[in-house]
Each structure stands twice: as C-alpha cells, then as structure tokens.
Design an enzyme around this catalytic site. Sequence first.
Site, PDB file in Angstrom:
ATOM      1  N   LYS A   1       0.843  -1.208   0.000  1.00 38.98           N
ATOM      2  CA  LYS A   1       0.000   0.000   0.000  1.00 38.98           C
ATOM      3  C   LYS A   1       0.873   1.251   0.000  1.00 38.98           C
ATOM      4  O   LYS A   1       1.962   1.256   0.587  1.00 38.98           O
ATOM      5  CB  LYS A   1      -0.881   0.035   1.266  1.00 38.98           C
TER       6      LYS A   1
ATOM      7  N   HIS B   1      -3.554   3.500   0.999  1.00 40.96           N
ATOM      8  CA  HIS B   1      -3.731   3.042   2.376  1.00 40.96           C
ATOM      9  C   HIS B   1      -4.889   3.753   3.098  1.00 40.96           C
ATOM     10  O   HIS B   1      -5.674   3.117   3.795  1.00 40.96           O
ATOM     11  CB  HIS B   1      -2.407   3.229   3.136  1.00 40.96           C
TER      12      HIS B   1
HETATM   13  P1  NAD Z   1      -6.219  -9.023  13.899  1.00 38.77           P
HETATM   14  O1  NAD Z   1      -7.673  -8.818  14.087  1.00 38.77           O
HETATM   15  O2  NAD Z   1      -5.728  -9.916  12.846  1.00 38.77           O
HETATM   16  O3  NAD Z   1      -5.654  -9.477  15.310  1.00 38.77           O
HETATM   17  C1  NAD Z   1      -4.309  -9.802  15.495  1.00 38.77           C
HETATM   18  C2  NAD Z   1      -4.039 -10.093  16.965  1.00 38.77           C
HETATM   19  O4  NAD Z   1      -4.982 -11.039  17.444  1.00 38.77           O
HETATM   20  C3  NAD Z   1      -2.682 -10.710  17.180  1.00 38.77           C
HETATM   21  O5  NAD Z   1      -1.711  -9.724  17.357  1.00 38.77           O
HETATM   22  C4  NAD Z   1      -2.889 -11.556  18.418  1.00 38.77           C
HETATM   23  O6  NAD Z   1      -2.778 -10.758  19.555  1.00 38.77           O
HETATM   24  C5  NAD Z   1      -4.322 -11.984  18.283  1.00 38.77           C
HETATM   25  N1  NAD Z   1      -4.515 -13.309  17.669  1.00 38.77           N
HETATM   26  C6  NAD Z   1      -4.210 -13.684  16.383  1.00 38.77           C
HETATM   27  N2  NAD Z   1      -4.566 -14.966  16.195  1.00 38.77           N
HETATM   28  C7  NAD Z   1      -5.100 -15.413  17.341  1.00 38.77           C
HETATM   29  C8  NAD Z   1      -5.628 -16.653  17.754  1.00 38.77           C
HETATM   30  N3  NAD Z   1      -5.712 -17.683  16.922  1.00 38.77           N
HETATM   31  N4  NAD Z   1      -6.086 -16.751  19.023  1.00 38.77           N
HETATM   32  C9  NAD Z   1      -6.032 -15.707  19.880  1.00 38.77           C
HETATM   33  N5  NAD Z   1      -5.543 -14.507  19.552  1.00 38.77           N
HETATM   34  C10 NAD Z   1      -5.075 -14.359  18.292  1.00 38.77           C
HETATM   35  O7  NAD Z   1      -5.598  -7.556  13.816  1.00 38.77           O
HETATM   36  P2  NAD Z   1      -4.612  -6.706  12.922  1.00 38.77           P
HETATM   37  O8  NAD Z   1      -3.245  -7.206  12.927  1.00 38.77           O
HETATM   38  O9  NAD Z   1      -4.876  -5.315  13.335  1.00 38.77           O
HETATM   39  O10 NAD Z   1      -5.200  -6.870  11.442  1.00 38.77           O
HETATM   40  C11 NAD Z   1      -4.780  -7.868  10.550  1.00 38.77           C
HETATM   41  C12 NAD Z   1      -4.078  -7.278   9.361  1.00 38.77           C
HETATM   42  O11 NAD Z   1      -4.897  -6.304   8.719  1.00 38.77           O
HETATM   43  C13 NAD Z   1      -2.812  -6.477   9.706  1.00 38.77           C
HETATM   44  O12 NAD Z   1      -1.737  -7.287  10.042  1.00 38.77           O
HETATM   45  C14 NAD Z   1      -2.629  -5.693   8.451  1.00 38.77           C
HETATM   46  O13 NAD Z   1      -2.071  -6.511   7.441  1.00 38.77           O
HETATM   47  C15 NAD Z   1      -4.068  -5.326   8.109  1.00 38.77           C
HETATM   48  N6  NAD Z   1      -4.427  -3.983   8.614  1.00 38.77           N
HETATM   49  C16 NAD Z   1      -4.661  -3.013   7.705  1.00 38.77           C
HETATM   50  C17 NAD Z   1      -5.001  -1.735   8.117  1.00 38.77           C
HETATM   51  C18 NAD Z   1      -5.280  -0.682   7.090  1.00 38.77           C
HETATM   52  O14 NAD Z   1      -5.372   0.494   7.446  1.00 38.77           O
HETATM   53  N7  NAD Z   1      -5.412  -1.045   5.845  1.00 38.77           N
HETATM   54  C19 NAD Z   1      -5.081  -1.419   9.476  1.00 38.77           C
HETATM   55  C20 NAD Z   1      -4.834  -2.432  10.397  1.00 38.77           C
HETATM   56  C21 NAD Z   1      -4.521  -3.719   9.964  1.00 38.77           C
END
Ligand code: NAD
Length: 278
Positions: free
Chosen positions: A77, A110
């Site tokens: 992005k 983004h």
């Molecule tokens: P997510 O909802 O994927 O949650 C991730 C967190 O959940 C982990 O750090 C961990 O603490 C927990 N987790 C993961 N798997 C688990 C499991 N099986 N059991 C228990 N807990 C668990 O949140 P995220 O990372 O914010 O979002 C995912 C992806 O989305 C990011 O890595 C990124 O690539 C994308 N993203 C994009 C934007 C954007 O503005 N476009 C913003 C935020 C995130």
Amino acid sequence: MSSKVPPIILNNGVEMPQLGFGVWQVPDKEAERAVATALDAGYRSIDTAAIYRNEKGTGKAVASSGLRREDVFVTTKVWNNEQGYDATLRAFDASLKKLRLDYVDLYLIHWPVPAQDTYVDTYRALEKLHADGRARAIGVSNFLTPHLRRLLDETSVVPAVNQIELHPHLQQHQSRAFHAEHGIATEAWSPLGQGKGLLEVPAVVAIARKHERTPAQVVLRWHLQLGNVVIPKSVTPSRIRENIDVFDFLLDDEDLAAISALDEDRRLGPDPAAFGAN
Ligand code: NAD
C-alpha cells in the site's frame, strides 16, 4: 503443504485467496520468520504496506519459500505522505525493490486522507501501474462511500478491493452493500478485532465450544461465510496455523445470526474521514 484456501475472483478476473496473512506491527526481521511460517502453513496471500516497514522481510521470505511467484499473492500500500501521481509512482518502485518483485498482485491506497485531496491523482497513478502490468489489481483501503463514489465518477478502473476495519463489533453494513453493488471485494482488516475482547465474548466462546474450534476460528469462519476476504495476523506459529485451519467446518444460520447480533458500530482504529489530516 499445499494451499487449501479458496480464491475469490476480483472484478478484473484476478484470483485472490480469501484468507491471507497480515503483517502490521511485525518488525522487519520477525516478518521474515512469520511470513515463512505462514507460507509453510499454506497461506498464499500476504498483506504488507510501505508504512509497516517490513516489505524487505516479507520479500525475503517470499523469495526463499521455494514457491513460484505466481502462486503467492502479494499486497502492499502507498502511504499518506507519498500520495499524488508522481510520488506514488516513486513509492511503488521503492516498494517493489524492497519486496524483490517485479509486480505486485494488489496495490492499495492506504487511507483516503480527504483533507489532503490527493487520492484521485494517486489512484490515477495506480491505474497506470495496472495498465503497465506492474499491479495485477488495484484498490483502496479505508475508503468511505463518498470517497469511492468520487473514484467511480472521476477515474476509469473500478477498485478491485476496499480493505476496511471489519469484525463482529464493526460490521460495516453500508460499505459492504455499496461494495457488492459495484463489484468491489470487501477485505476485512483487524478481522479478529485485534484479539482483544471479541475472542472472549460469551456468544463466540459458546459457538467455538459447540464446533470444538477456537473463538478465532469461529470469527474467521463468520467472515468467510459472509464473503469477506480476511487477513488475520499473528507471530505465534501455532496461531498462524490455527487461523488458516478454518476450511473444514461450517457455522449454521443460528451461529451466524448470534455473531451478527454483536455489532456495536465500534472502531478500534481511526475514523477514515479524519485520519491523516494535519
Ligand atoms: P487481527 O484482528 O488480525 O488481530 C491480530 C491479533 O490477534 C494478534 O496480534 C494476536 O494478539 C491476536 N490473535 C491472532 N490470532 C489469534 C488466535 N488464533 N487466538 C487468539 N488470539 C489471536 O488484527 P490486525 O493485525 O490489526 O489486522 C490484521 C491485518 O490487517 C494487519 O496485520 C494488516 O495486514 C491489516 N491492517 C490493515 C489496516 C489498514 O489500514 N489497511 C489497518 C490495520 C490492519
């Protein structure tokens, strides 16, 4: 392990795995390890961004995976301060170099940063990258309906994807309906609600128990059955594997309704109408 994630077909015919691996907040070195673990577990789609500062680690893991380039779907992005036609073309070149790739599968704006008023020009740069075959698909992230409408009015290529915050506490009905109407795929970021309270909600825990699955798997299944693309993140190998092990069970209508009843219209991240404004 071969991939077991079914694809969705984007509006230009490109196939995108419905479940991928997100690397936000993963430091570059750790990203290399985490992405390698994810690819080994069967993920074939990786979601990074210039601002995550881990495109190098991501690219290294993809390069050393032994997988064919065409079997991995890579998204990155352009960040807010590199919006604008020329700046975006430069930012794209820098991202490709870090990723060690000669094309990406999906390139996204983004955030819209409406106060900056550069997203239309930025999108025109994406259209050029797409026309040149350097981005197989182009799209946006965090765009609200008015921002999408403006792109539809002023540019030629309908975005393939809008990647937005979406989880059971923020279900985004209006955006999802707009996307469906215009052939834009809905990609859910923070699909697990960042692993915070959502995974302890009694309704989610009860459904998990009923299916002998984990709450995270149940939430991911809910997304998949709604038709969302999901990109859960974890750096823990067992969770990385757990989060892709969601293609051999189904939630029933009652389960889906119970999760859909959890909507609170509550964001964890910033409001896209205001984010990025100085
Ligand atoms: P997510 O909802 O994927 O949650 C991730 C967190 O959940 C982990 O750090 C961990 O603490 C927990 N987790 C993961 N798997 C688990 C499991 N099986 N059991 C228990 N807990 C668990 O949140 P995220 O990372 O914010 O979002 C995912 C992806 O989305 C990011 O890595 C990124 O690539 C994308 N993203 C994009 C934007 C954007 O503005 N476009 C913003 C935020 C995130």
